[in-house]
Design an enzyme around this catalytic site. Structure first.
Site, PDB file in Angstrom:
ATOM      1  N   HIS A  10       0.837  -1.176   0.125  1.00  0.00           N
ATOM      2  CA  HIS A  10       0.091   0.035   0.136  1.00  0.00           C
ATOM      3  C   HIS A  10       0.644   1.268   0.105  1.00  0.00           C
ATOM      4  O   HIS A  10       2.205   1.267   0.275  1.00  0.00           O
ATOM      5  CB  HIS A  10      -0.967  -0.083   1.268  1.00  0.00           C
ATOM      6  CG  HIS A  10      -0.338  -0.086   2.319  1.00  0.00           C
ATOM      7  ND1 HIS A  10       0.085  -1.143   3.190  1.00  0.00           N
ATOM      8  CD2 HIS A  10      -0.159   1.003   3.290  1.00  0.00           C
ATOM      9  CE1 HIS A  10       0.587  -0.814   4.347  1.00  0.00           C
ATOM     10  NE2 HIS A  10       0.197   0.399   4.623  1.00  0.00           N
ATOM     11  N   GLU A  46      -8.327   3.931   9.313  1.00  0.00           N
ATOM     12  CA  GLU A  46      -7.944   3.863   7.833  1.00  0.00           C
ATOM     13  C   GLU A  46      -8.980   3.427   7.019  1.00  0.00           C
ATOM     14  O   GLU A  46      -9.821   2.711   7.332  1.00  0.00           O
ATOM     15  CB  GLU A  46      -6.610   3.094   7.586  1.00  0.00           C
ATOM     16  CG  GLU A  46      -7.120   1.441   7.978  1.00  0.00           C
ATOM     17  CD  GLU A  46      -5.777   0.693   7.668  1.00  0.00           C
ATOM     18  OE1 GLU A  46      -4.815   0.874   8.092  1.00  0.00           O
ATOM     19  OE2 GLU A  46      -6.150  -0.196   6.993  1.00  0.00           O
ATOM     20  N   GLN A  57      -4.105   3.532   1.090  1.00  0.00           N
ATOM     21  CA  GLN A  57      -4.466   3.532   2.351  1.00  0.00           C
ATOM     22  C   GLN A  57      -4.593   5.202   2.806  1.00  0.00           C
ATOM     23  O   GLN A  57      -3.724   5.727   3.031  1.00  0.00           O
ATOM     24  CB  GLN A  57      -3.315   2.854   3.408  1.00  0.00           C
ATOM     25  CG  GLN A  57      -3.725   2.759   4.728  1.00  0.00           C
ATOM     26  CD  GLN A  57      -2.749   1.951   5.431  1.00  0.00           C
ATOM     27  OE1 GLN A  57      -1.454   2.771   5.594  1.00  0.00           O
ATOM     28  NE2 GLN A  57      -2.767   1.211   6.008  1.00  0.00           N
ATOM     29  N   HIS A  81       3.744   6.824   4.358  1.00  0.00           N
ATOM     30  CA  HIS A  81       4.636   5.810   4.190  1.00  0.00           C
ATOM     31  C   HIS A  81       4.391   4.904   3.154  1.00  0.00           C
ATOM     32  O   HIS A  81       3.070   4.850   2.389  1.00  0.00           O
ATOM     33  CB  HIS A  81       4.567   5.090   5.410  1.00  0.00           C
ATOM     34  CG  HIS A  81       3.378   4.465   5.840  1.00  0.00           C
ATOM     35  ND1 HIS A  81       2.565   5.048   6.673  1.00  0.00           N
ATOM     36  CD2 HIS A  81       3.046   3.143   5.528  1.00  0.00           C
ATOM     37  CE1 HIS A  81       1.549   4.005   6.806  1.00  0.00           C
ATOM     38  NE2 HIS A  81       1.865   3.056   6.199  1.00  0.00           N
ATOM     39  N   GLU A 131       6.961   0.429   5.683  1.00  0.00           N
ATOM     40  CA  GLU A 131       6.347  -0.460   6.615  1.00  0.00           C
ATOM     41  C   GLU A 131       6.302  -1.856   5.854  1.00  0.00           C
ATOM     42  O   GLU A 131       6.105  -1.929   4.514  1.00  0.00           O
ATOM     43  CB  GLU A 131       4.782  -0.070   6.594  1.00  0.00           C
ATOM     44  CG  GLU A 131       4.106  -0.996   7.276  1.00  0.00           C
ATOM     45  CD  GLU A 131       2.543  -0.902   7.518  1.00  0.00           C
ATOM     46  OE1 GLU A 131       1.965   0.211   6.952  1.00  0.00           O
ATOM     47  OE2 GLU A 131       1.677  -1.451   8.365  1.00  0.00           O
TER      48      GLU A 131
HETATM   49 CO    CO Z   1       0.695   1.243   6.357  1.00  0.00          CO
END
Ligand code: CO
Length: 139
Positions: A10, A46, A57, A81, A131
């Site tokens: 994502h 989210e 996301q 991120h 991540e």
């Molecule tokens: Co994330």
């Protein structure tokens, strides 16, 4: 050796108003939210929009002291991120550690959608908060 990076899981975008951001993606792109979740431990809500095998996301804070709230206050809305899908989060963390990377999570922990995740500090990855995402069916 095969790359540890399987896919982009994502791209996370921090927003002030989650419903407004969802409505925009729906209106402009005919996009559909496939998953919504509040992760209390991270202080975020989210919404995931599926794009092929990956997600956008949309992230918003649920409390003032969450890291995403601090990010929004400091930098405003925008890219937060990137989630890299890996088959073995622990192995990827070990590789990062061996390379001298600054880990935010020393070990994988539960993320959304039943995944295991770990964050890597942007200071040792070219300014990008990374991540690592391991899907539960790979465990
Ligand atoms: Co994330």
């Amino acid at each position: 050796m095969e790359s540890m990076l399987r896919e982009i899981d994502h791209v996370a975008i921090a927003v002030n108003d989650l419903d407004a951001a969802i409505a925009w993606y729906e209106d402009v792109f005919d996009a559909t939210v496939v998953h919504r979740e509040t992760v209390e431990s991270d202080g975020v809500a989210e919404a995931l929009i599926k794009v092929a095998e990956s997600y956008i996301q949309l992230l918003t804070p649920t409390r003032d002291d969450s890291p995403v709230a601090k990010y929004l206050a400091k930098r405003g809305e925008g890219l937060h991120h990137v989630g890299y899908r890996v088959s073995d989060c622990t192995a990827a963390l070990a590789s990062l550690k061996a390379a001298g990377s600054r880990l935010i999570d020393e070990a994988p922990r539960p993320g959304s959608r039943g995944t295991m995740v770990a964050f890597v500090h942007p200071s040792t990855s070219f300014g990008t908060l990374i991540e690592l995402v391991q899907e539960s069916n790979n465990v």
